[in-house]
Motif scaffolding. Structure first.
Motif, mmCIF file in Angstrom:
data_model
loop_
_atom_site.group_PDB
_atom_site.id
_atom_site.type_symbol
_atom_site.label_atom_id
_atom_site.label_comp_id
_atom_site.label_asym_id
_atom_site.label_seq_id
_atom_site.Cartn_x
_atom_site.Cartn_y
_atom_site.Cartn_z
ATOM 1 N N TYR A 368 0.812 -1.208 0.000
ATOM 2 C CA TYR A 368 0.000 0.000 0.000
ATOM 3 C C TYR A 368 0.852 1.266 0.000
ATOM 4 C CZ TYR A 368 -3.999 -2.915 1.340
ATOM 5 O OH TYR A 368 -5.005 -3.852 1.367
ATOM 6 N N ILE A 369 0.361 2.261 -0.724
ATOM 7 C CA ILE A 369 0.916 3.612 -0.657
ATOM 8 C C ILE A 369 -0.190 4.523 -0.147
ATOM 9 C CG2 ILE A 369 1.921 5.536 -1.950
ATOM 10 C CD1 ILE A 369 2.773 3.484 -4.083
ATOM 11 N N ASN A 370 0.017 5.106 1.022
ATOM 12 C CA ASN A 370 -0.920 6.075 1.597
ATOM 13 C C ASN A 370 -2.347 5.533 1.716
ATOM 14 O OD1 ASN A 370 1.117 8.040 1.854
ATOM 15 N ND2 ASN A 370 0.791 8.753 -0.249
ATOM 16 N N ALA A 371 -2.464 4.302 2.194
ATOM 17 C CA ALA A 371 -3.774 3.705 2.434
ATOM 18 C C ALA A 371 -3.638 2.669 3.545
ATOM 19 C CB ALA A 371 -4.339 3.063 1.172
ATOM 20 N N ALA A 372 -4.748 2.420 4.250
ATOM 21 C CA ALA A 372 -4.741 1.496 5.378
ATOM 22 C C ALA A 372 -4.663 0.051 4.913
ATOM 23 C CB ALA A 372 -5.990 1.704 6.232
ATOM 24 N N THR A 373 -3.956 -0.769 5.679
ATOM 25 C CA THR A 373 -3.829 -2.189 5.348
ATOM 26 C C THR A 373 -5.142 -2.936 5.553
ATOM 27 O OG1 THR A 373 -3.095 -2.710 7.604
ATOM 28 C CG2 THR A 373 -1.391 -2.200 5.972
ATOM 29 N N SER A 374 -6.108 -2.315 6.183
ATOM 30 C CA SER A 374 -7.396 -2.964 6.435
ATOM 31 C C SER A 374 -8.169 -3.266 5.163
ATOM 32 C CB SER A 374 -8.253 -2.100 7.365
ATOM 33 O OG SER A 374 -8.307 -0.765 6.911
ATOM 34 N N PHE A 375 -7.713 -2.758 4.029
ATOM 35 C CA PHE A 375 -8.395 -3.033 2.766
ATOM 36 C C PHE A 375 -8.036 -4.393 2.168
ATOM 37 C CE2 PHE A 375 -8.703 1.660 2.749
ATOM 38 C CZ PHE A 375 -10.065 1.784 2.510
ATOM 39 N N THR A 376 -7.056 -5.105 2.731
ATOM 40 C CA THR A 376 -6.709 -6.417 2.189
ATOM 41 C C THR A 376 -7.823 -7.393 2.534
ATOM 42 O OG1 THR A 376 -4.369 -5.933 2.550
ATOM 43 C CG2 THR A 376 -4.938 -8.198 2.012
ATOM 44 N N ASP A 377 -8.751 -7.516 1.621
ATOM 45 C CA ASP A 377 -9.958 -8.292 1.850
ATOM 46 C C ASP A 377 -10.620 -8.527 0.493
ATOM 47 O OD1 ASP A 377 -13.168 -7.830 2.189
ATOM 48 O OD2 ASP A 377 -12.378 -9.045 3.829
ATOM 49 N N GLY A 378 -11.090 -9.733 0.273
ATOM 50 C CA GLY A 378 -11.671 -10.060 -1.022
ATOM 51 C C GLY A 378 -12.837 -9.172 -1.401
ATOM 52 N N ALA A 379 -13.728 -8.903 -0.447
ATOM 53 C CA ALA A 379 -14.882 -8.052 -0.741
ATOM 54 C C ALA A 379 -14.439 -6.635 -1.060
ATOM 55 C CB ALA A 379 -15.855 -8.064 0.435
ATOM 56 N N GLN A 380 -13.467 -6.121 -0.301
ATOM 57 C CA GLN A 380 -12.973 -4.768 -0.538
ATOM 58 C C GLN A 380 -12.269 -4.651 -1.876
ATOM 59 O OE1 GLN A 380 -13.408 -1.950 1.475
ATOM 60 N NE2 GLN A 380 -14.868 -3.309 2.484
ATOM 61 N N PHE A 381 -11.683 -5.736 -2.349
ATOM 62 C CA PHE A 381 -11.007 -5.733 -3.644
ATOM 63 C C PHE A 381 -11.983 -5.957 -4.799
ATOM 64 C CE2 PHE A 381 -6.224 -6.727 -2.791
ATOM 65 C CZ PHE A 381 -6.186 -5.716 -1.834
ATOM 66 N N GLY A 382 -13.264 -6.036 -4.473
ATOM 67 C CA GLY A 382 -14.267 -6.233 -5.503
ATOM 68 C C GLY A 382 -14.391 -7.663 -5.971
ATOM 69 N N LEU A 383 -13.973 -8.616 -5.122
ATOM 70 C CA LEU A 383 -13.991 -10.021 -5.500
ATOM 71 C C LEU A 383 -15.204 -10.759 -4.940
ATOM 72 C CD1 LEU A 383 -10.197 -10.784 -4.877
ATOM 73 C CD2 LEU A 383 -11.299 -10.012 -6.987
ATOM 74 N N GLY A 384 -16.094 -10.048 -4.264
ATOM 75 C CA GLY A 384 -17.286 -10.647 -3.693
ATOM 76 C C GLY A 384 -17.057 -11.150 -2.292
ATOM 77 N N ALA A 385 -16.099 -12.024 -2.127
ATOM 78 C CA ALA A 385 -15.696 -12.563 -0.829
ATOM 79 C C ALA A 385 -14.333 -13.200 -1.051
ATOM 80 C CB ALA A 385 -16.711 -13.578 -0.317
#
Length: 421
Positions: A368-385
């Motif tokens: 990550y550059i200038n973003a929280a690591t909490s986004f490492t998640d399938g749903a957040q990445f637009g993968l559904g789950a």
């Protein structure tokens, strides 16, 4: 359920047989099953919470797994929404990856296919039961689930809902199978060569290490996250405050939660402001000497300690965090290379060459550059789950969703061609 070797082998055989029917199902049927499971989960919220409470009553609230185990109406709704998201995604099986015509007239087509039977070994995470079923069904796979005894009531309740819907559609309920929560079932799953195509462990580092060391079935490693955020000499303080706070406190028991803050020594005067929100939330800090001296007298009493070597490279899974001061970006990179689990790493900087160097040098599934690591998640990445966060490099890396649960095969169409001797 009996856990004799014979009964487990019979279960594995039944799952293998059922797996062959999934690729033959209509996509519309698969999607409707998922939507019905999501709706049923929400309608059965009271039942799920009651069964989940039986598990919670057996666990100490101070256990880092307690938060992962706990279901709430909001979490059940979020799980149902993730299942609906999976239903809306494109079907990943049968996609043409390559197509070519050879000079001899053979037509070659490379298409995506399911992995087959996927074994999941996981701890106190009942949401995984829903997520795995949804992703496996949508990607044409059957699944064998080995949850921990900590979540046995929750998992059994979830599986009963799923099987109720499968029966409604006349689909063999053996496409998903929950093993008993005892050790012998785990051992049998890890040795199920010929029945299970891949094992995916989700949980603590000790669980992952155990599966890797004992499985005779191929393993995709997921989960354990020793996560760093590096506050660079050219980092924006306001961004860093929010990023560090969110990465650490959004949900401390998950694998993308922050474990160690690396701070450039020129930014030590900003450290008090940087961690003040953490102190307000009760985060316990283990700081190296320079950071400790900077914070002493300013950070809440009883929450600040001098770091010991073991605090670096620890996945806390709680309201605890380490801090280390570094003199250069290179020193930060060396620290990450030494202690990272290759899950998620972040830099806060306005120096884009430094950011670019960080992304190239850091070996992790998500950088990550200038973003929280909490986004490492399938749903957040637009993968559904997601079925897990892969921290290895073979086959898949990062959030594993539908596409990562497929392999491929070659279809060769001819008209009588034979190969010359």
């Amino acid at each position: 359920m009996s856990t004799t070797t014979q009964s487990l082998q019979e279960a594995f055989e039944a799952v293998g047989k059922a797996s062959r029917i999934i690729p033959l199902l209509e996509v519309t049927t698969i999607n409707q099953v998922l939507l019905d499971v999501a709706n049923e989960a929400e309608q059965e919220t009271g039942f799920l919470l009651a069964e989940n409470q039986k598990d919670l009553d057996r666990m100490d609230e101070s256990d880092p797994k307690f938060d992962r185990l706990k279901l709430t109406p909001q979490r059940i709704k979020a799980i149902a929404d993730d299942i609906r998201n999976v239903a809306r995604l494109n079907y990943p099986v049968g996609k043409i990856l390559t197509s070519k015509l050879l000079p001899n007239g053979l037509e070659l087509t490379k298409i995506t296919v399911p992995l087959g039977v996927i074994g999941i070994v996981y701890e106190a995470r009942p949401n995984v039961t829903f997520d795995v079923f949804a992703l496996c069904l949508k990607s044409g796979n059957a699944c064998i689930l080995k949850g921990g005894s900590d979540a046995s009531y929750s998992n059994e309740a979830i599986i009963s809902i799923i099987k109720r819907i499968l029966t409604r559609y006349g689909i063999d309920e053996n496409i998903v199978h929950l093993l008993p929560p005892d050790r012998s079932a785990t051992d049998a799953l890890l040795k199920a060569v010929g029945y299970v195509d891949v094992i995916i462990p989700r949980g603590s580092q000790s669980l992952i290490d155990f599966v890797r060391a004992n499985s005779r079935v191929p393993v995709i490693e997921t989960g354990a996250g020793i996560v760093h955020v590096y506050f660079d000499e050219n980092g924006d303080l306001s961004k860093a405050i929010n990023i560090v706070h969110n990465s650490k406190t959004r949900r401390v028991s998950v694998c993308n939660a922050l474990d160690c803050l690396l701070i450039h020594q020129s930014r030590l005067p900003d450290l008090v402001a940087l961690v003040t929100p953490l102190g307000e939330d009760g985060v316990e800090l283990f700081a190296d000497d320079q950071a400790f001296d900077q914070l002493q007298g300013y950070y809440p009493y009883g929450l600040l300690h001098r770091a010991s070597p073991e605090h670096f490279g620890t996945e806390f899974l709680s309201m605890k965090m380490a801090i280390r001061t570094v003199r250069t970006l290179e020193e930060a990179l060396d620290h990450i290379a030494t202690y990272s689990s290759k899950h998620s790493e972040a830099i806060v900087t306005e120096d884009m060459p430094a950011a670019e160097k960080f992304t190239k040098a850091v070996d992790a599934a998500a950088v990550y550059i200038n973003a929280a690591t909490s986004f490492t998640d399938g749903a957040q990445f637009g993968l559904g789950a997601e079925i897990g966060i892969s921290t290895q490099k073979l086959h898949a890396r990062g959030p594993m969703a539908l596409e990562e649960l497929t392999s491929y095969k070659w279809i060769v169409r001819g008209n009588g061609q034979v190969r010359a001797k």
